[in-house]
Design an enzyme around this catalytic site. Structure first.
Site, mmCIF file in Angstrom:
data_model
loop_
_atom_site.group_PDB
_atom_site.id
_atom_site.type_symbol
_atom_site.label_atom_id
_atom_site.label_comp_id
_atom_site.label_asym_id
_atom_site.label_seq_id
_atom_site.Cartn_x
_atom_site.Cartn_y
_atom_site.Cartn_z
ATOM 1 N N PHE A 146 2.753 9.615 3.261
ATOM 2 C CA PHE A 146 4.074 9.725 3.869
ATOM 3 C C PHE A 146 4.997 8.571 3.490
ATOM 4 C CE2 PHE A 146 1.270 12.238 6.413
ATOM 5 C CZ PHE A 146 2.008 13.382 6.648
ATOM 6 N N GLY A 147 4.569 7.742 2.559
ATOM 7 C CA GLY A 147 5.459 6.685 2.127
ATOM 8 C C GLY A 147 4.705 5.443 1.697
ATOM 9 N N LYS B 218 8.169 0.151 5.782
ATOM 10 C CA LYS B 218 7.635 1.439 5.355
ATOM 11 C C LYS B 218 8.792 2.360 5.012
ATOM 12 C CE LYS B 218 4.607 5.252 6.625
ATOM 13 N NZ LYS B 218 3.699 5.828 7.620
ATOM 14 N N VAL C 171 4.531 1.055 1.668
ATOM 15 C CA VAL C 171 4.794 -0.105 2.524
ATOM 16 C C VAL C 171 5.008 -1.319 1.629
ATOM 17 C CG1 VAL C 171 3.967 -1.542 4.404
ATOM 18 C CG2 VAL C 171 3.408 0.893 4.370
ATOM 19 N N ASP D 241 -5.049 9.774 12.314
ATOM 20 C CA ASP D 241 -5.445 9.249 11.003
ATOM 21 C C ASP D 241 -6.144 7.902 11.150
ATOM 22 O OD1 ASP D 241 -5.758 9.473 8.299
ATOM 23 O OD2 ASP D 241 -3.794 8.670 7.786
ATOM 24 N N GLY E 17 0.836 -1.193 0.000
ATOM 25 C CA GLY E 17 0.000 0.000 0.000
ATOM 26 C C GLY E 17 0.865 1.234 0.000
#
Length: 858
Positions: free
Chosen positions: A526-527, A543, A529, A640, A522
């Site tokens: 922010f990055g 991640k 995985v 989040d 996914g």
């Protein structure tokens, strides 16, 4: 007919306002409003029957235990619900009588009793029928309102009763036959979601004015008299689903206005050919019965938008011939387990311009399926879903033709259980249609190689010159910086007595096949995985933070330190980290399943998410957040919480993931304000989205949205739904204010009686979390306790912030509370006690706390 009904309602409202205005002009403080003796005593007996309702004064203000007083000059009068102290849900019709004495007297009659979701405890006494002018009786959503439906005295005159709604209670026993004899003025009758037994009374044929009849989700049985509906020419909606009715369908020929018919989940048998003449139908559900013979030819039903005939015993029929007999505006077509055979000519589906879902599971559809024919079909033109769902599980399809890139497939096609899925050998097409994993690995690899070659060709010369000229300097500098950085890392960890694993970049690069797209699990803001396998055989999730999302070194190490100390069964475990130059990576345990959004909304993995599993997911997330807010120091605000950030293991146990937005929260602070707002649309708390204010209540609000998604089985924002249902939380408030929160529940859930109470509890907890004012929301420890039934949720508020307009208006006039005002709302009848003044944004001056009473074992 709908226009006529609306016109009558409008006339009624105008007359009521006229009566109210005359009343305000003439009534004085010493005047008396008098109910007939029979109605006074009827209210008294109803009040006695409901005295065990928990928190009676708050839930049912006015319904107190009292004795009417006999006054010689005017009769019975004391504690009159129409004037001196209004009773919740009671409304009256008032007119002036001839006055000759000291007092001016007004006659009154109860015309409406409406109590929805007030948690009434007790039974329903026969005194409810002693209001001769009663027009509306609504008592819904009361899990402790038990007993039998009250009988009606054959001499009673209930000609005025138009609306009778008793759904969502625990009423049992048969439907009294005198309901058909004495309630001949009924227009809407809803007795659904109870425990009623017995057969449908033949006297219902006398309800000639009936518009709506809903008896679903009971235990009614027996056959329905064939001529029961001969006189019901006005009926528009008929719902007898989820009972045990048997025999043949009743004759509905005379029901000329019938628009929605649901007979599903019964034991009906015989032919359904009589229904082909019902050309006004727009929704027909006959699924899960024992109908035989030919499936009906409904080509004349030009308004039909939803049709379900699944799970019956119809004669075998060719799928192509059947599709020719269905209206072109159909949006849902359920034909699973109906003995269909032949080849699905996908080009025939193109004429259904609004089709969203077609279910053809458990049939004998065979041959070759040409998926390419469907490519131009599901266009996102504003009239349909961007993706069409075709379910063809457990059929006999042997070959699939598809020539395009499956990663961009614009439909959902499920072929599990077909011969094709038993023989495919790891092809992208087979993986997509048989496992719902759609990506083109070969094309991705080829594109990546071409891109690498191109980039290498362009920069080769430049890199060569740079490497020769300054290579030595960079090597020296990197070694020096790495030494400083490594020393700082060990110093930081030693200070907190921690020893997190430090992975080398090469180790993680090898584990993830150089972070290849096929290993990507996914990607967020922010990055990305990636799934990796370490040298020791352990599977991890890596991640890789993006460059533009990098924290400074101290903040990054703080996050590693905190997350290393965080250990909870409902939080994804951080195993270690990696630093290389400006690259920073976090290594987590790998949760072997999809996230909640993929499992619940996209149905990946084809796992049946029953209500006990959904409740366990909801409770697990709540435990995880409670730990973050109260079990670690300093506190952690996740910021989040959403379905995509809740991972599910193989047992569907939830684990909160992705701490990219998490904030360490000082224990001495109640809230902080930030300038940069981050998070996911639909989950943001109002004070955070508009003012940047952060506290634990930001996560509480997000949890409330997530809980509604779990209950409803839909995303919190869905533009394919009608406008008033697009935003889940807004729709929930509208249903809440209308007393119809059960309308949120996922219709695919098959709930037991005891599970319905738990669903109601979870929904009420979610609404408490969605309060506009942060201080009115519960803490996560209170949320956990309410979900477990250790403390009571209390009344779910009817509005997000309450302004008692009626009471203020009457105070302005110098009057006492009037009967003809809307149902009174007591300032102290909210779930949360706090300041009664509200500003435009729903915030409160002063603190407030959750009103909770300890009740174990609920």
């Amino acid at each position: 007919m709908a226009r006529q009904k609306s016109a009558l309602l409008g006339i009624t409202i105008v007359l009521s306002l006229h009566v109210f205005s005359n009343f305000l002009e003439h009534v004085e403080a010493q005047d008396r409003i008098l109910l007939p003796a029979a109605e006074q005593w009827a209210l008294r007996n109803l009040s006695f029957a409901w005295q065990n309702t928990k928190d009676l004064n708050r839930l049912l203000p006015g319904w107190k235990d009292y004795e009417p007083e006999v006054l010689p000059e005017i009769g019975i009068s004391n504690y009159d619900p129409c004037y001196f102290d209004s009773w919740r849900g009671v409304r009256c019709y008032i007119r002036e009588r001839d006055n000759t004495g000291t007092y001016r007297n007004w006659d009154a009659n109860v015309v409406s009793i409406t109590l929805s979701g007030e948690l009434i405890k007790g039974n329903l006494p026969a005194d409810i029928w002693n209001f001769s002018t009663l027009s509306t009786l609504t008592l819904t959503g009361n899990p402790e309102l038990v007993g039998f439906l009250p009988s009606i005295n054959r001499d009673s005159e209930l000609w005025a009763l138009k609306n009778l709604d008793l759904h969502g209670n625990v009423l049992q026993g048969p439907i009294p036959s005198m309901y058909g004899d004495n309630l001949t003025g009924l227009e809407d009758l809803d007795l659904s979601n109870n425990l009623l037994t017995g057969s449908l009374p033949e006297s219902f044929r006398k309800l000639e004015k009936l518009w709506t009849l809903k008896l679903s989700h009971n235990q009614l049985s027996g056959s329905i008299p064939r001529n029961l509906f001969d006189n019901l020419s006005r009926i528009v909606t008929l719902d007898l689903s989820n009972n045990s009715f048997s025999g043949k369908l009743p004759n509905l020929t005379s029901a000329a206005s019938l628009n929605r018919l649901n007979m599903s989940h019964n034991a009906f048998s015989g032919s359904v050919e009589l229904l082909v003449k019902k050309t006004n139908l727009d929704a027909l559900d006959l699924s899960n019965n024992y109908f035989t013979g030919s499936m009906p030819n409904l080509s004349n039903c030009s308004n039909l938008q939803s049709l379900s005939l699944s799970n019956n015993k119809f004669d075998p029929q060719d799928i192509s011939a059947l599709l020719q007999n269905v209206t072109e505006i159909i949006t849902y077509l359920g034909l699973s387990n109906t003995a269909l055979y032949g080849t699905l000519n996908t080009s025939m589906l193109k004429r259904f311009t609004k089709l969203r879902t077609i279910e053809l599971d458990y049939n004998n559809i065979s041959g070759t399926l040409n998926v390419t024919d469907l490519l131009p079909f599901p266009v996102n033109d504003g009239t349909r879903n961007s993706k069409l769902r075709i379910n063809l599980r457990n059929n006999s399809i042997g070959t699939v033709i598809y020539k395009d890139h499956v990663g961009n497939l614009s439909l959902i096609l499920e072929l599990q259980g077909n011969p094709y899925c038993e023989k495919w050998v790891n092809s992208d097409v087979g993986r997509c249609f048989c496992k719902q994993e759609c990506f083109d690995s070969k094309k991705d690899i080829a594109n990546a190689k071409r891109k690498t070659i191109l980039i290498a060709s362009l920069v080769c010369g430049i890199l060569l010159a740079i490497i020769i000229s300054i290579g030595s300097f960079l090597i020296w500098k990197n070694r020096r910086d790495s030494g400083y950085r490594l020393a700082a890392v060990h110093e930081k960890f030693a200070k907190h007595e921690l020893k997190p694993t430090l992975y080398s970049y090469g180790e993680l690069q090898k584990a993830t096949n150089d972070f290849h797209p096929t290993t990507k699990l996914g990607e967020g803001a922010f990055g990305a995985v990636y799934k990796g396998k370490l040298a020791d055989g352990s599977v991890v999730a890596v991640k890789q933070l993006t460059t533009n999302a990098q924290q400074n070194m101290d903040d990054f190490l703080n996050e590693v330190v905190v997350l290393t100390t965080v250990k909870h069964r409902n939080l994804v475990k951080l195993k270690g980290c990696c630093l290389r130059g400006d690259r920073r990576l976090l290594v987590y345990e790998c949760v072997e399943n999809y996230d909640l959004a993929e499992t619940l909304f996209d149905h990946k993995g084809n796992q049946l998410i029953t209500w006990p599993k959904r409740f366990n997911i909801c409770l697990g997330v709540a435990h995880g957040l409670q730990y973050l807010h109260e079990g670690v120091e300093p506190r952690i605000i996740h910021r989040d919480i959403k379905a995509n950030n809740v991972l599910l293991d193989k047992n569907l146990e939830p684990k909160i993931a992705d701490f990219g937005l998490a904030l360490l929260f000082p224990n001495q602070e109640t809230h902080i304000t930030i300038l940069q707002i981050a998070g996911t649309k639909g989950y943001l708390a109002p004070e955070y989205a508009s003012l940047g204010q952060i506290s634990e209540k930001v996560d509480v609000f997000s949890f409330g949205v997530l809980a509604l998604e779990i209950v409803s089985g839909r995303r919190n924002i869905n533009f394919d739904l009608p406008l008033d249902q697009t935003y889940l939380s807004e729709w929930a408030w509208k249903l809440n204010e209308a007393g119809r929160l059960r309308g949120l529940v996922d219709p695919s859930l098959s709930l037991q009686v005891d599970e319905e109470d738990v669903v109601q509890r979870v929904t009420n907890v979610a609404m408490a979390c969605l309060q506009t004012a942060a201080e009115r929301r519960p803490t996560m420890s209170q949320v956990v306790a309410m979900l477990q039934g250790d403390i009571e949720v209390g009344e779910c508020v009817r509005e997000r912030f309450h302004e008692n307009v009626n009471r203020s208006y009457q105070k302005l006039l110098g009057l006492k509370t009037s009967v003809t005002s809307p149902v009174p709302v007591d300032e102290e009848s909210q779930v949360l006690n706090g300041s009664s003044s509200h500003d435009g944004g729903g915030s409160h001056a002063g603190s407030s706390s959750l009103e909770l009473s300890s009740v174990r074992g609920r």
